[in-house]
Design a protein around this motif. Structure first.
Motif, PDB file in Angstrom:
ATOM      1  N   GLY A 163      -3.470  -4.639  -5.384  1.00 50.36           N
ATOM      2  CA  GLY A 163      -3.007  -3.342  -5.846  1.00 50.36           C
ATOM      3  C   GLY A 163      -3.030  -2.246  -4.804  1.00 50.36           C
ATOM      4  O   GLY A 163      -2.520  -1.145  -5.052  1.00 50.36           O
ATOM      5  N   PHE A 164      -3.607  -2.515  -3.621  1.00 48.23           N
ATOM      6  CA  PHE A 164      -3.695  -1.462  -2.612  1.00 48.23           C
ATOM      7  C   PHE A 164      -2.310  -1.063  -2.112  1.00 48.23           C
ATOM      8  O   PHE A 164      -2.020   0.135  -1.966  1.00 48.23           O
ATOM      9  CB  PHE A 164      -4.553  -1.931  -1.437  1.00 48.23           C
ATOM     10  N   LEU A 171       2.538   2.631  -1.843  1.00 45.33           N
ATOM     11  CA  LEU A 171       3.949   2.868  -2.143  1.00 45.33           C
ATOM     12  C   LEU A 171       4.104   3.941  -3.218  1.00 45.33           C
ATOM     13  O   LEU A 171       5.048   4.750  -3.175  1.00 45.33           O
ATOM     14  CB  LEU A 171       4.613   1.566  -2.583  1.00 45.33           C
ATOM     15  N   ALA A 172       3.194   3.972  -4.179  1.00 40.34           N
ATOM     16  CA  ALA A 172       3.235   5.010  -5.212  1.00 40.34           C
ATOM     17  C   ALA A 172       2.998   6.388  -4.596  1.00 40.34           C
ATOM     18  O   ALA A 172       3.628   7.378  -4.995  1.00 40.34           O
ATOM     19  CB  ALA A 172       2.183   4.715  -6.281  1.00 40.34           C
ATOM     20  N   PHE A 173       2.107   6.455  -3.626  1.00 45.58           N
ATOM     21  CA  PHE A 173       1.861   7.727  -2.935  1.00 45.58           C
ATOM     22  C   PHE A 173       3.112   8.182  -2.194  1.00 45.58           C
ATOM     23  O   PHE A 173       3.472   9.368  -2.238  1.00 45.58           O
ATOM     24  CB  PHE A 173       0.690   7.564  -1.969  1.00 45.58           C
ATOM     25  N   PHE A 174       3.787   7.269  -1.509  1.00 45.64           N
ATOM     26  CA  PHE A 174       5.021   7.629  -0.806  1.00 45.64           C
ATOM     27  C   PHE A 174       6.057   8.172  -1.790  1.00 45.64           C
ATOM     28  O   PHE A 174       6.719   9.192  -1.516  1.00 45.64           O
ATOM     29  CB  PHE A 174       5.606   6.407  -0.085  1.00 45.64           C
ATOM     30  N   TRP A 230       5.278   7.312   7.991  1.00 51.62           N
ATOM     31  CA  TRP A 230       4.294   6.616   7.148  1.00 51.62           C
ATOM     32  C   TRP A 230       4.767   5.209   6.803  1.00 51.62           C
ATOM     33  O   TRP A 230       4.017   4.239   6.941  1.00 51.62           O
ATOM     34  CB  TRP A 230       4.055   7.394   5.859  1.00 51.62           C
ATOM     35  N   LEU A 231       5.989   5.111   6.326  1.00 56.93           N
ATOM     36  CA  LEU A 231       6.489   3.799   5.917  1.00 56.93           C
ATOM     37  C   LEU A 231       6.559   2.841   7.100  1.00 56.93           C
ATOM     38  O   LEU A 231       6.183   1.667   6.992  1.00 56.93           O
ATOM     39  CB  LEU A 231       7.864   3.931   5.263  1.00 56.93           C
ATOM     40  N   GLY A 239      -3.501   2.528   9.404  1.00 54.96           N
ATOM     41  CA  GLY A 239      -4.750   2.003   8.861  1.00 54.96           C
ATOM     42  C   GLY A 239      -4.567   1.403   7.474  1.00 54.96           C
ATOM     43  O   GLY A 239      -5.151   0.367   7.154  1.00 54.96           O
ATOM     44  N   TRP A 240      -3.745   2.046   6.628  1.00 53.38           N
ATOM     45  CA  TRP A 240      -3.479   1.483   5.298  1.00 53.38           C
ATOM     46  C   TRP A 240      -2.820   0.109   5.430  1.00 53.38           C
ATOM     47  O   TRP A 240      -3.197  -0.842   4.740  1.00 53.38           O
ATOM     48  CB  TRP A 240      -2.575   2.414   4.485  1.00 53.38           C
TER      49      TRP A 240
END
Length: 447
Positions: A72-73, A78-81, A114-115, A387-388
């Protein structure tokens, strides 16, 4: 040869990782020296857009494995983006105007970075000997050039922009860009190295490189990371305890022997930050961010740093900038991703005792990211996304190793079962040859 989506993504990540970090330093130095023109502008942005197009095409092939294997991480990232993009579009749609337009553009640019860095970290082939060799060559060249610079000029800081005409200086990176790339270069090499003496050499040489490049936050983040890693490793092996003492002694000797030359440097201004203009300016920006958060704690103030300062760079140099721009939920998601990736990788290294390259890289990248977003870097600094991705990569690598071990155990069990059946069949055959009854009874037949 037809490559799968996984292979293509890994290859794109390896190439992009090299170009954006050690390649970035080499490119800008060659441009500053006049050896080559600035064909790709500042490089980082142009190459990131290229990689964004590639990753966008490859993302569908990665989604299933990414969502299944990362617990789920990856879904949270992706939900944050998606949340940040929706937040920017809604605010621009409701308010409009020049400030909202500038804030939306800055947000979209950050989302692209980010992506790209998330996908790069997620599919980075840390076990690639070719990538490791390329990074080692680049590191030796960069360190040797900086040693040459200090020896020939007597200056303990390297500013590439000073090597080129003022009107062309915009094509050459500032020291922050150099330091960002050097920090990631060093983190990667420390993660893939296994020998204590190699890591010690990297830390000492890396401290020199980071010092000469002149960015205080990256330098002290690297030193803090090195101390933490050496203390963790020292708890396992005596040689790492000796390495920790040797590295500390080497750095102390270097600073003491060159103290007069170093006393006026930016890096040692940390001993008296109250007298530095940049620190005072950051304090003012931070105070302004706090005021905006207090006035609107749930929603923040999208683009508030632009409306209050008139420039896109007027943000708080800390994670508070996420709260201002994306509200409380955006702040919690942003900090939560970095903190959970750091804590998860720390648990794996400290408690489980897994010191493989995947987990060391994830731990190191998220440690420096968390430290710097608390103390010095705004939400628009892209490295936390690397890092993510690195944490997601380590989760997938661990799951893959477990599956391979399970398959190997199943194969071993099946082989043992087949052997047992073969031995039983041989015994049955032997019984039929020795006794017509086909049983193991050795009494003579009545016939």
């Amino acid at each position: 040869m037809v490559l799968s989506g996984d292979a293509l993504t890994a290859r794109a990540s390896a190439i992009g990782f090299f170009v954006l970090f050690p390649g970035f330093i080499v490119y800008h130095t060659l441009v500053a020296m006049g050896v080559m023109p600035a064909l790709l502008g500042g490089l980082f942005g142009v190459v990131s857009v290229m990689l964004f197009i590639v990753y966008s095409a490859l993302l569908p092939s990665q989604l299933h494995g990414m969502l299944v294997s990362t617990r789920g991480f990856a879904l949270m990232a992706l939900a944050f983006f998606a949340y940040v993009l929706a937040w920017g579009l809604v605010n621009y749609g409701l308010q409009g105007g020049r400030v909202m337009q500038a804030a939306l553009i800055q947000t979209i640019e950050t989302l692209v970075l980010w992506l790209v860095l998330f996908m790069m970290g997620y599919r980075l082939p840390l076990d690639s000997p070719r990538l490791a060799r390329a990074f080692w060559i680049a590191f030796v060249l960069i360190a040797a050039y900086l040693v040459f610079h200090v020896a020939t000029t007597g200056q303990w800081m390297f500013f590439a922009r000073h090597m080129i005409e003022a009107e062309e200086g915009e094509n050459v990176s500032t020291y922050q860009g150099y330091a960002r790339s050097a920090l990631v270069l060093l983190v990667y090499l420390i993660a893939i190295s296994q020998r204590a003496n190699v890591r010690a050499g990297l830390i000492v040489t890396g401290a020199f490189v980071m010092f000469v490049l002149g960015a205080r936050s990256e330098l002290y983040a690297f030193l803090a990371l090195s101390a933490v890693l050496l203390m963790l490793w020292a708890g396992m092996r005596v040689k790492y305890m000796l390495t920790l003492l040797a590295v500390a002694a080497a750095l102390i000797v270097l600073v003491v022997s060159q103290f007069e030359s170093l006393a006026g440097s930016r890096q040692l201004q940390i001993l008296d930050l109250s007298g530095t203009s940049s620190w005072l300016a950051r304090q003012n920006l931070g105070q302004r961010a706090v005021e905006q958060i207090v006035s609107s704690p749930l929603l923040g103030r999208f683009g508030g740093h632009i409306s209050s300062s008139g420039v896109t760079g007027g943000y708080a140099h800390s994670m508070l900038s996420a709260w201002v721009n994306y509200g409380l939920l955006g702040f919690l998601l942003y900090v939560g991703l970095t903190a959970s990736a750091f804590l998860g990788s720390a648990y794996r290294m400290v408690v489980v005792g897994d010191h493989g390259a995947w987990w060391v890289f994830a731990f190191a990248t998220n440690f420096v990211s968390l430290l710097l977003i608390v103390l010095a870097k705004p939400v628009f600094w892209p490295l936390p996304a690397l890092g993510w991705g690195a944490f997601a990569n380590a989760l997938v690598a661990t799951r893959r190793e477990r599956n391979e071990e399970t398959a190997l155990q199943d194969d071993s069990a099946a082989t043992w079962h087949d052997d047992q059946e073969q031995h039983g069949a041989a015994r049955d055959l032997q019984g039929r040859n020795d006794n017509e009854s086909g049983t193991s009874d050795f009494r003579p037949s009545t016939l």
